[in-house]
Design a protein around this motif. Sequence first.
Motif, PDB file in Angstrom:
ATOM      1  N   PHE A 154      29.131  37.174  41.764  1.00 26.51           N
ATOM      2  CA  PHE A 154      28.488  36.020  42.493  1.00 26.51           C
ATOM      3  C   PHE A 154      28.507  35.175  41.439  1.00 26.51           C
ATOM      4  O   PHE A 154      28.237  35.078  40.048  1.00 26.51           O
ATOM      5  N   GLY A 155      29.249  33.831  41.809  1.00 22.31           N
ATOM      6  CA  GLY A 155      29.397  32.667  41.160  1.00 22.31           C
ATOM      7  C   GLY A 155      29.772  31.454  41.993  1.00 22.31           C
ATOM      8  O   GLY A 155      30.118  31.647  43.407  1.00 22.31           O
ATOM      9  N   GLU A 156      29.738  30.574  41.427  1.00 23.23           N
ATOM     10  CA  GLU A 156      29.894  28.950  42.070  1.00 23.23           C
ATOM     11  C   GLU A 156      31.433  28.910  41.771  1.00 23.23           C
ATOM     12  O   GLU A 156      31.967  28.930  40.426  1.00 23.23           O
ATOM     13  N   PRO A 157      32.370  28.660  42.867  1.00 25.06           N
ATOM     14  CA  PRO A 157      34.147  28.619  42.948  1.00 25.06           C
ATOM     15  C   PRO A 157      34.191  27.201  42.244  1.00 25.06           C
ATOM     16  O   PRO A 157      33.513  26.288  42.049  1.00 25.06           O
ATOM     17  N   ASN A 161      43.494  24.585  41.166  1.00 20.86           N
ATOM     18  CA  ASN A 161      44.364  24.258  39.974  1.00 20.86           C
ATOM     19  C   ASN A 161      43.506  23.687  38.872  1.00 20.86           C
ATOM     20  O   ASN A 161      44.112  23.125  37.895  1.00 20.86           O
ATOM     21  N   ALA A 162      42.177  23.891  38.865  1.00 16.74           N
ATOM     22  CA  ALA A 162      41.333  23.373  37.907  1.00 16.74           C
ATOM     23  C   ALA A 162      41.324  24.419  36.746  1.00 16.74           C
ATOM     24  O   ALA A 162      41.904  25.469  36.720  1.00 16.74           O
ATOM     25  N   GLU A 163      40.773  23.972  35.423  1.00 15.09           N
ATOM     26  CA  GLU A 163      40.935  24.645  34.372  1.00 15.09           C
ATOM     27  C   GLU A 163      40.123  26.243  34.642  1.00 15.09           C
ATOM     28  O   GLU A 163      38.911  25.997  35.231  1.00 15.09           O
ATOM     29  N   PRO A 164      40.617  27.252  34.212  1.00 11.69           N
ATOM     30  CA  PRO A 164      39.890  28.501  34.160  1.00 11.69           C
ATOM     31  C   PRO A 164      38.516  28.515  33.744  1.00 11.69           C
ATOM     32  O   PRO A 164      38.355  27.594  32.593  1.00 11.69           O
ATOM     33  N   LEU A 207      39.744  27.264  47.077  1.00  9.92           N
ATOM     34  CA  LEU A 207      38.642  27.539  46.020  1.00  9.92           C
ATOM     35  C   LEU A 207      39.224  28.710  45.317  1.00  9.92           C
ATOM     36  O   LEU A 207      39.703  29.631  46.104  1.00  9.92           O
ATOM     37  N   ALA A 208      38.630  29.032  44.103  1.00 10.87           N
ATOM     38  CA  ALA A 208      38.628  30.420  43.610  1.00 10.87           C
ATOM     39  C   ALA A 208      37.677  30.856  42.403  1.00 10.87           C
ATOM     40  O   ALA A 208      36.868  29.674  42.219  1.00 10.87           O
ATOM     41  N   ILE A 209      37.468  31.991  42.281  1.00 10.59           N
ATOM     42  CA  ILE A 209      36.385  32.404  41.356  1.00 10.59           C
ATOM     43  C   ILE A 209      37.226  33.094  40.444  1.00 10.59           C
ATOM     44  O   ILE A 209      38.053  34.064  40.535  1.00 10.59           O
ATOM     45  N   GLN A 215      42.110  36.005  38.824  1.00 11.40           N
ATOM     46  CA  GLN A 215      41.456  34.613  39.697  1.00 11.40           C
ATOM     47  C   GLN A 215      41.616  35.252  41.031  1.00 11.40           C
ATOM     48  O   GLN A 215      42.618  35.697  41.868  1.00 11.40           O
ATOM     49  N   ALA A 216      40.368  34.985  41.689  1.00  7.68           N
ATOM     50  CA  ALA A 216      40.127  35.621  43.094  1.00  7.68           C
ATOM     51  C   ALA A 216      40.391  34.016  44.114  1.00  7.68           C
ATOM     52  O   ALA A 216      39.411  33.113  43.847  1.00  7.68           O
ATOM     53  N   LEU A 217      41.296  34.190  44.858  1.00  5.97           N
ATOM     54  CA  LEU A 217      41.585  33.260  45.716  1.00  5.97           C
ATOM     55  C   LEU A 217      40.454  33.380  47.150  1.00  5.97           C
ATOM     56  O   LEU A 217      40.700  34.309  47.690  1.00  5.97           O
TER      57      LEU A 217
END
Length: 538
Positions: A154-157, A161-164, A207-209, A215-217
């Motif tokens: 659980f988290g905010e995506p 293309n943003a920094e990991p 978006l990705a998490i 990295q989950a798309l």
Amino acid sequence: MTTSESRFSLSRLGKLGPSWWLRIVFLAFVNGFALWALPFLIDAQQWLLLASLVLGAAGLNWIFLSPKGMPLRWLVPGVFFMLVMLIYPIFFTFYVALTNWSTGHTLPKEQAIERALEETFLPEEPQRYTVWWYQDDDGDVAALLEDEQGSFFFGEPRLENAEPEDPVEAQTADDVGVVDGQPPAEIDGFMLLNLAAILQLPNIDDLAIDVPAGQALLEANRAALKELRYSYDEIADALVDTQFGVVCPANNEIGNFECPDGMFAGTGWRVVIGFENFSSVLSDNRIREPFVRVFTWNVVYAALSVMTQFGLGMIFALAFLPEMRGKRFYRTILILPWAIPGFVSIIVWRGLLQGTDFGPVNSALAPLLQLFGTDAISWLNDPFWAKVSILLVNLWLGFPYMFLIISGALAAIPTDLQEAARTDGASGPQVFRRITLPLLLISIAPLLIASFAFNFNNFINIFLLTRGGPAIVGYDVPVGETDILISFTYNLAQASGRGQNFGLASAITFFIFIIVVILSAISFRWTKRLETIYGQES
């Protein structure tokens, strides 16, 4: 401490002037900065900077606290600013010219490896996640992911293309409140969204998490895991491409990880390539031909600029040399182009010359142009007229300066020499050619040389008026009809549209320096010869 010693110390302290306190404050700042920077330099292993900082701080303390260092207090500031503002840029430019510093080779090797290890790819059969979407009262969204093994994340995506970010830790069903496969209605202030609300969320597919496996798309109800593409083998000094199953060893001569098929993995890094950039300018036709072409126009442009400005300035100076009514008013009008900031005048001239059908200059010259069988002139887009425009605008900007210095030089020429020549029967043109002009050149020849050097590197005029255009096609480097060497170098380094090549641009900078030195040496030699000849005759 005795009473007398105490009184002596207090009296001595009372005599300390503001300069002493300024030195103490300055040294406190220097020492504080040195102590603050030491851990960072040690952590970054910047030993040269560390040694320079320690020696510099110790030297400043000795200079400003020891009586023996007093003479250096006046020398050190000048030497410091000379090193920072002059010597360091020269050596750094030379270093860049010896490297492959360009697009794709801007990072040190360590950072290039770090950048490669962040690259991801989507496998043909990626690991899948089930996704539930949540949103809080502020409109921020979060996602709950469940993988195939029953772990939850659980988290905010973030944008793909943003920094990991730091990976979201795995949790159990009890941790997040999942019961019988059903997600909870609320997690940490985020409320579960239904399908209608999910479809209204913007940019879901972007978006990705970050999870521990990669990295989950994200999509509306599922997610796919992108895996890390590269791993680094320190022993072999190579990148292992897990997507294609190949090993790409480091080629430290060109600054790339080179794969067996000839392709490059990851991004390149800076390496020293010696004098390759210098030899390219001299031997590579793809660079040498445009360089010679630009150099030829550069010399013509600088020479014509000086000659036209000198000629027009001298005409006005001679015209206003005698006493006449309104002389001060006319002279004030003539120096207005010089008083206005150059970049403002150039932009105004660009607007006046812009366009072939509706440009103000073409509209004003329309009756005259029709006599020559044309309706308009492409002042900025035609190769010939673009060069004419550059020279005319530069003439407008530079003749007031020549007018002022020539007026002063003419006033300093003894009139008895001219009167003696007229008494001997010399005509006006002869007096000017044999007496006035030689004496004038002796006075202002150094200024003409300085003006030539200024126009040789007059980047602002070229950049603001034509941007070096119109462009010349057929070369591997960006070049235009009105480019001079400095604008040509700028295009290579910064604004080419074909990638940045700082190494080659720095090499050309040294050629510009050598050219200016040679031309200036020749000009000063001619000036010295002029002074010898006409100084003896006078």
